[in-house]
Design a protein around this motif. Structure first.
Motif, mmCIF file in Angstrom:
data_model
loop_
_atom_site.group_PDB
_atom_site.id
_atom_site.type_symbol
_atom_site.label_atom_id
_atom_site.label_comp_id
_atom_site.label_asym_id
_atom_site.label_seq_id
_atom_site.Cartn_x
_atom_site.Cartn_y
_atom_site.Cartn_z
ATOM 1 N N GLU A 43 0.798 -1.233 0.000
ATOM 2 C CA GLU A 43 0.000 0.000 0.000
ATOM 3 C C GLU A 43 0.828 1.279 0.000
ATOM 4 O O GLU A 43 0.299 2.357 -0.309
ATOM 5 N N GLN A 53 4.980 1.357 -0.388
ATOM 6 C CA GLN A 53 6.184 1.320 -1.218
ATOM 7 C C GLN A 53 5.865 1.137 -2.696
ATOM 8 O O GLN A 53 6.336 1.909 -3.541
ATOM 9 N N PRO A 63 3.085 1.480 -4.670
ATOM 10 C CA PRO A 63 2.479 2.596 -5.416
ATOM 11 C C PRO A 63 3.434 3.776 -5.623
ATOM 12 O O PRO A 63 3.396 4.432 -6.666
ATOM 13 N N GLU A 64 4.313 4.004 -4.621
ATOM 14 C CA GLU A 64 5.245 5.129 -4.739
ATOM 15 C C GLU A 64 6.278 4.869 -5.841
ATOM 16 O O GLU A 64 6.554 5.744 -6.669
ATOM 17 N N TYR A 65 6.836 3.658 -5.863
ATOM 18 C CA TYR A 65 7.811 3.329 -6.911
ATOM 19 C C TYR A 65 7.165 3.367 -8.294
ATOM 20 O O TYR A 65 7.777 3.818 -9.275
ATOM 21 N N GLU A 66 5.923 2.901 -8.379
ATOM 22 C CA GLU A 66 5.227 2.917 -9.667
ATOM 23 C C GLU A 66 4.911 4.347 -10.096
ATOM 24 O O GLU A 66 4.992 4.679 -11.284
ATOM 25 N N ARG A 67 4.613 5.223 -9.099
ATOM 26 C CA ARG A 67 4.298 6.619 -9.409
ATOM 27 C C ARG A 67 5.490 7.348 -10.007
ATOM 28 O O ARG A 67 5.362 8.122 -10.953
ATOM 29 N N ILE A 68 6.694 7.073 -9.445
ATOM 30 C CA ILE A 68 7.893 7.778 -9.941
ATOM 31 C C ILE A 68 8.567 7.018 -11.085
ATOM 32 O O ILE A 68 9.610 7.439 -11.594
ATOM 33 N N GLY A 69 8.010 5.868 -11.461
ATOM 34 C CA GLY A 69 8.533 5.118 -12.599
ATOM 35 C C GLY A 69 9.818 4.372 -12.331
ATOM 36 O O GLY A 69 10.593 4.117 -13.259
ATOM 37 N N ASP A 70 10.070 4.011 -11.060
ATOM 38 C CA ASP A 70 11.284 3.253 -10.714
ATOM 39 C C ASP A 70 10.965 1.761 -10.859
ATOM 40 O O ASP A 70 10.580 1.081 -9.905
ATOM 41 N N THR A 71 11.149 1.259 -12.079
ATOM 42 C CA THR A 71 10.760 -0.116 -12.415
ATOM 43 C C THR A 71 11.532 -1.136 -11.602
ATOM 44 O O THR A 71 10.966 -2.140 -11.140
ATOM 45 N N ALA A 78 10.356 -1.292 -8.009
ATOM 46 C CA ALA A 78 9.012 -1.891 -8.006
ATOM 47 C C ALA A 78 9.116 -3.413 -8.116
ATOM 48 O O ALA A 78 8.420 -4.153 -7.407
#
Length: 298
Positions: A20, A22, A24-32, A35
């Motif tokens: 809930e 980590q 979503p945050e990685y996906e938001r900033i595009g850190d594949t 993620a």
């Protein structure tokens, strides 16, 4: 029980944070990459909780494609290895073996990771041995796995491999060669102060002694092995060694010591669901109780 509940609560909390916060945050900033790592940690927790099917789905459909997309060869290989581990546990041994041979191993070889390549070869040898392909498993250990560990100076893993080779040689009746390797393994483990390795080597050497009916040589090895397995809280080792050591002590008339060993052995066998050892321990403990009753009456 309260401790177990506390641990479960911590695991649930960790899972919730990863899902809930980590992820979503990685996906938001595009850190594949991060993620993908987080998806892997989620799969680890789900696997521990027994949700093996969902953990496997995440590894195959989410984590693995992410690593492949960003070209992270090492993480791709590691994930394939975890998929193979799960498939093997589920009884899909042929598919697990295919993945190790055709996918995981070539990935490690391509990036020049000698240690991971050697470990994977060892897992392949384990599977082949289980399937009855003992000669091929032994060849891999002697000609591929062991030289790799020796080349990179991984003495601990080399010692483990010597033990595996020695066990196979012992099963094949090559007892002198097996003993020589186990003694070499023991010396290295003593130098490394590897208690697990010392316990295992002594147990293997004791089995060789017992095969030769050399109880005088076997007894101190069994005592050392049993003591270290207890210290390590290794119930599999405590049960296997304890049932033999208890019988030797009982035969030597050391009933009090035998009872103590057999009680530890019985508890370990119950923990590991080793029915034949549990039954034998009960039988021997009953014999001791009967003899003690007779002594009291006389």
């Amino acid at each position: 029980m309260g401790k177990d509940r506390g641990q479960r609560g911590e695991v649930e909390k960790a899972l919730r944070i990863r899902q809930e916060v980590q992820l979503p945050e990685y996906e938001r900033i595009g850190d594949t990459r991060e993620a993908a790592i987080t998806w892997g940690k989620i799969a680890d927790i789900l696997h521990q909780r027994g949700q093996v099917h969902e953990a496997l789905r995440i590894r195959q459909e989410v984590e693995l494609p992410e690593y492949e997309r960003i070209g992270d060869t090492r993480s791709t290989a590691v994930t394939w290895g975890r998929i193979a581990d799960t498939l093997h546990q589920r009884g899909q041994v042929d598919e697990a073996l295919r993945i190790r041979q055709e996918v995981e191993l070539p990935e490690y070889e391509r990036i020049g990771d000698t240690r991971s390549t050697a470990v994977t070869w060892g897992q392949i040898a384990d599977t082949l041995h289980q399937r009855g392909q003992v000669d091929e498993a032994l060849r891999i250990r002697q000609e591929v796995q062991l030289p790799a560990f020796e080349r990179i100076g991984d003495t601990r893993e080399a010692a483990v491999t010597w033990g595996q080779i020695a066990d196979t040689l012992h099963q094949r009746g090559q007892v002198d060669e097996a003993e020589e390797l186990q003694l070499k393994r023991l010396r290295v483990n003593e130098k490394l102060r590897d208690i697990d390795g010392i316990a295992a080597a002594n147990w293997s050497l004791a089995q060789i002694d017992l095969g030769r009916r050399d109880l005088h040589a076997a007894a101190p090895r069994l005592v050392t092995s049993f003591r270290y397995f207890l210290e390590l809280q290794r119930p599999d080792g405590v049960a296997a060694v304890g049932i033999i050591l208890g019988q030797l002590m009982l035969a030597a008339g050391a009933r009090a010591q035998a009872r103590q060993v057999l009680q530890e052995c019985r508890a370990a066998a119950a923990m590991t669901n080793t029915a034949h050892i549990l039954a034998r321990a009960d039988e021997l403990l009953e014999t001791i109780d009967d003899e003690d009753s007779e002594d009291e009456e006389s």
